[in-house]
Design an enzyme around this catalytic site. Structure first.
Site, mmCIF file in Angstrom:
data_model
loop_
_atom_site.group_PDB
_atom_site.id
_atom_site.type_symbol
_atom_site.label_atom_id
_atom_site.label_comp_id
_atom_site.label_asym_id
_atom_site.label_seq_id
_atom_site.Cartn_x
_atom_site.Cartn_y
_atom_site.Cartn_z
ATOM 1 N N LYS A 174 0.897 -1.175 0.000
ATOM 2 C CA LYS A 174 0.000 0.000 0.000
ATOM 3 C C LYS A 174 0.922 1.208 0.000
ATOM 4 C CE LYS A 174 -1.642 3.052 1.931
ATOM 5 N NZ LYS A 174 -1.345 4.448 1.513
ATOM 6 N N GLU A 177 -0.355 7.482 -1.128
ATOM 7 C CA GLU A 177 -1.364 7.937 -2.096
ATOM 8 C C GLU A 177 -0.918 9.216 -2.798
ATOM 9 O OE1 GLU A 177 -1.373 7.885 1.119
ATOM 10 O OE2 GLU A 177 -2.739 9.308 2.064
ATOM 11 N N CYS A 282 14.078 10.921 5.778
ATOM 12 C CA CYS A 282 14.123 10.544 7.201
ATOM 13 C C CYS A 282 15.559 10.588 7.707
ATOM 14 C CB CYS A 282 13.535 9.161 7.410
ATOM 15 S SG CYS A 282 14.541 7.885 6.673
HETATM 16 P P1 NAD Z 1 2.591 9.316 6.785
HETATM 17 O O1 NAD Z 1 2.742 8.821 8.165
HETATM 18 O O2 NAD Z 1 1.664 10.437 6.537
HETATM 19 O O3 NAD Z 1 2.091 8.122 5.812
HETATM 20 C C1 NAD Z 1 2.796 6.910 5.700
HETATM 21 C C2 NAD Z 1 1.861 5.837 5.147
HETATM 22 O O4 NAD Z 1 0.824 5.587 6.106
HETATM 23 C C3 NAD Z 1 1.152 6.222 3.849
HETATM 24 O O5 NAD Z 1 1.048 5.088 3.035
HETATM 25 C C4 NAD Z 1 -0.225 6.687 4.313
HETATM 26 O O6 NAD Z 1 -1.258 6.445 3.368
HETATM 27 C C5 NAD Z 1 -0.462 5.857 5.555
HETATM 28 N N1 NAD Z 1 -1.223 6.579 6.585
HETATM 29 C C6 NAD Z 1 -1.282 7.930 6.771
HETATM 30 N N2 NAD Z 1 -2.037 8.222 7.848
HETATM 31 C C7 NAD Z 1 -2.462 7.044 8.358
HETATM 32 C C8 NAD Z 1 -3.263 6.686 9.482
HETATM 33 N N3 NAD Z 1 -3.789 7.616 10.276
HETATM 34 N N4 NAD Z 1 -3.506 5.384 9.709
HETATM 35 C C9 NAD Z 1 -2.972 4.434 8.920
HETATM 36 N N5 NAD Z 1 -2.202 4.706 7.835
HETATM 37 C C10 NAD Z 1 -1.939 5.992 7.554
HETATM 38 O O7 NAD Z 1 4.063 9.645 6.265
HETATM 39 P P2 NAD Z 1 4.485 10.415 4.945
HETATM 40 O O8 NAD Z 1 4.163 11.848 5.113
HETATM 41 O O9 NAD Z 1 4.014 9.703 3.735
HETATM 42 O O10 NAD Z 1 6.082 10.198 4.998
HETATM 43 C C11 NAD Z 1 6.946 11.000 5.733
HETATM 44 C C12 NAD Z 1 7.263 10.395 7.083
HETATM 45 O O11 NAD Z 1 7.860 9.119 6.934
HETATM 46 C C13 NAD Z 1 8.281 11.229 7.859
HETATM 47 O O12 NAD Z 1 7.870 11.284 9.199
HETATM 48 C C14 NAD Z 1 9.573 10.457 7.708
HETATM 49 O O13 NAD Z 1 10.507 10.663 8.734
HETATM 50 C C15 NAD Z 1 9.056 9.053 7.719
HETATM 51 N N6 NAD Z 1 10.025 8.140 7.121
HETATM 52 C C16 NAD Z 1 10.739 7.347 7.977
HETATM 53 C C17 NAD Z 1 11.690 6.481 7.462
HETATM 54 C C18 NAD Z 1 12.480 5.609 8.397
HETATM 55 O O14 NAD Z 1 13.182 4.756 7.931
HETATM 56 N N7 NAD Z 1 12.385 5.775 9.693
HETATM 57 C C19 NAD Z 1 11.916 6.412 6.078
HETATM 58 C C20 NAD Z 1 11.170 7.242 5.243
HETATM 59 C C21 NAD Z 1 10.219 8.112 5.782
#
Ligand code: NAD
Length: 497
Positions: A174, A177, A282
């Site tokens: 997944k 989006e 990240c």
């Molecule tokens: P996000 O948390 O908004 O979304 C991540 C995924 O979760 C997406 O597929 C989204 O559709 C889904 N999602 C969003 N809200 C949700 C909810 N309430 N319940 C269930 N699923 C949900 O993150 P983003 O904005 O897409 O990505 C950026 C974030 O990811 C930053 O915080 C970054 O630090 C983190 N990140 C961490 C790593 C790591 O290795 N630690 C790597 C890459 C990105």
């Protein structure tokens, strides 16, 4: 007519029965560039059914044959790197060269996982009792789910799905989006490489799709990457529903600059790490901890000049340093953090909030921002901003710098810049962070070393990549066996020893 990004179920594209479409933007122009279909329960059930049906045959496929699919996939990734990078740049906004770099890091993991027969080798002990032998094997889990963030639409899906598939699991991805086209193309390439239908399915959607997937009784494992609240929610929900889970969250990586560091090198390193990919990594470096005012002054002066001179424009334009942010909403969020930093009393040395890129006035651009005299109580320091905003925190000595890093909620990555081996060694040993660089600003481990943060940057026990990836996606089985050569059997009522 705009393109609609569809699901990929049982080896083919599926438009889906849901009328729920979500707009996709070109971050450089701000214009709607397409739509993505959000899955209904029907598509999610179909994907899980397809993955469940494909599991037995795939798990029984010899690992060397699974590896051959990965070898072919690697070749296709290399042949299609330009197209993949274009898809990433079109929906994410990052520079083409940056997109290519991240795709190469994805390819490195595929290369490592081509060695899956060796990685799955078990252990064998002869004669653990008289004429009794014992061996341990690793077996796949079943249907696994991966949920990925927007910031690396090729690399991160590869990191989650390829070890799962290599180990003999089937997988439902997944992706974010916000930029779903590149992950969908990965599924098409894997099938061109010979992956049987059903082994990998791609479902688009938001929280609704995630919830259906992570609670489904036929899903056995969940791997997710995103912001900390989401990572924590997915981890807890998945575990409560009996799944094996590991999730990776947000970050606030500190770069400690010691008085003996080579300032010119540090400036170059920090610029790339703080503003590359518009800070949406990240492993970005949004905090510089300057040890002593002298170092801070020596850093801030050239940084100011360079941040003001950053070349900012659309990701497909050559010669740029930084592209736009991913969405208008994210741009507004990052700008509001800069407003907050000013209100909190940090010294805004470079203000990029008002930037307009000529010809791209509706794009989601902002200029680099640089704060000095940031303190540890400020939210601009404590919270993840995920944009081109660098905070300089001044401390008096190494101990204070180490304490600052260790007391932060996040522990994803960090770096120290110094010429003193003893200080570097103390830092690497004592810092409470999962990925550490010494004079390396973005210490993202290569595929054969494990990846993962500490503290609130991770939920779960094992890392990504390397042997730990194999560990997460397999369960151990230990067999104890005996073959009789005609001798008599008799019952024993005590523990065999
Ligand atoms: P996000 O948390 O908004 O979304 C991540 C995924 O979760 C997406 O597929 C989204 O559709 C889904 N999602 C969003 N809200 C949700 C909810 N309430 N319940 C269930 N699923 C949900 O993150 P983003 O904005 O897409 O990505 C950026 C974030 O990811 C930053 O915080 C970054 O630090 C983190 N990140 C961490 C790593 C790591 O290795 N630690 C790597 C890459 C990105």
């Amino acid at each position: 007519m705009t393109t609609i990004v569809h699901h990929f179920i049982n080896g083919q594209g599926v438009a889906g029965k849901n009328n729920h479409l979500s707009p996709l933007y070109n971050p450089a122009t701000g214009a709607v560039a397409g739509q993505v279909a959000f899955a209904s329960t029907t598509e999610i059930e179909e994907a899980i059914k397809s993955a469940k049906n494909a599991f037995r045959a795939w798990s029984l496929t010899p690992s060397i044959k699974r590896a051959r699919v990965l070898f072919k996939f690697k070749e296709l990734l290399e042949q299609n790197i330009e197209k993949l990078a274009e898809l990433v740049t079109k929906e994410h906004g990052k520079l083409l060269e940056d997109a290519k770099g991240s795709i190469l890091r994805g390819i490195e993991l595929v290369e490592f996982m081509c060695g899956i027969p060796n990685l799955l080798k078990g252990s064998y002990s002869e004669n653990v009792g008289t004429d009794v032998d014992s061996y341990t094997v690793r077996q796949p889990l079943g249907v696994c789910v991966g949920i990925t963030p927007f910031n690396f639409p090729v690399m991160v899906p590869i990191w989650l799905m390829i070890p799962a598939i290599a180990c003999g699991n089937t997988f439902i991805l997944k992706p974010s989006e916000k930029d779903p086209s590149a992950p969908l193309f990965l599924a098409e390439l894997l099938h061109q490489a010979g992956l049987p239908a059903g082994v990998l399915n791609v479902i688009h959607g938001d929280k609704t799709a995630v919830d259906l997937l992570i609670k489904h009784p036929d899903v056995v494992a969940v791997n997710a990457i995103g912001s900390t609240p989401v990572a924590e929610y997915i981890y807890k929900t998945a575990v409560m529903h009996g799944k094996r889970a590991q999730t990776f969250g947000g970050a606030k990586n500190h770069g400690v600059v010691m008085p003996d560091a080579e300032i010119d090198r540090v400036v170059e390193a920090v610029l790339g790490a703080a503003y590359g990919s518009a800070g949406e990594r990240c492993m970005a470096l949004p905090v510089v901890v300057a040890v002593g005012d002298k170092v801070a002054d020596a850093l801030v002066k050239p940084l100011k000049k360079r941040v003001e001179a950053l070349k900012i424009g659309p990701g497909h334009m050559s010669g740029m340093d930084m592209g736009p942010l991913v969405t208008r909403e994210h741009l507004e969020r990052v700008k509001s953090y800069v407003d907050l930093g000013v209100k909190e009393g940090a010294n805004l040395i470079v203000d990029g909030r008002g930037l307009k890129v000529s010809g791209y006035e509706n794009g989601f651009f902002m200029g680099g921002c640089l704060f000095d005299h940031v303190t540890s109580e400020m939210r601009i320091y404590r919270e993840e901003v995920f944009g081109p905003v660098l905070c300089v925190v001044r401390v008096k000595d190494f101990e204070s710098a180490l304490r600052l890093v260790n007391e932060h909620e996040y522990g994803n990555g960090t770096a120290i810049f110094t010429q003193d081996g003893n200080i570097a060694r103390r830092f690497t040993h004592e810092v409470q962070v999962g990925m550490v660089g010494v004079n390396v600003p973005i210490p993202v481990p290569v595929a054969y070393h494990s990846f993962g943060g500490w503290k609130h940057s991770v939920f779960g026990d094992v890392g990504l990549h390397a042997e730990q990836g194999v560990q997460f996606y397999t369960k151990l089985k230990t067999v104890t066996e005996r073959w009789f050569a005609g001798e008599k059997s008799e019952a024993h009522y005590f523990m065999p020893s």
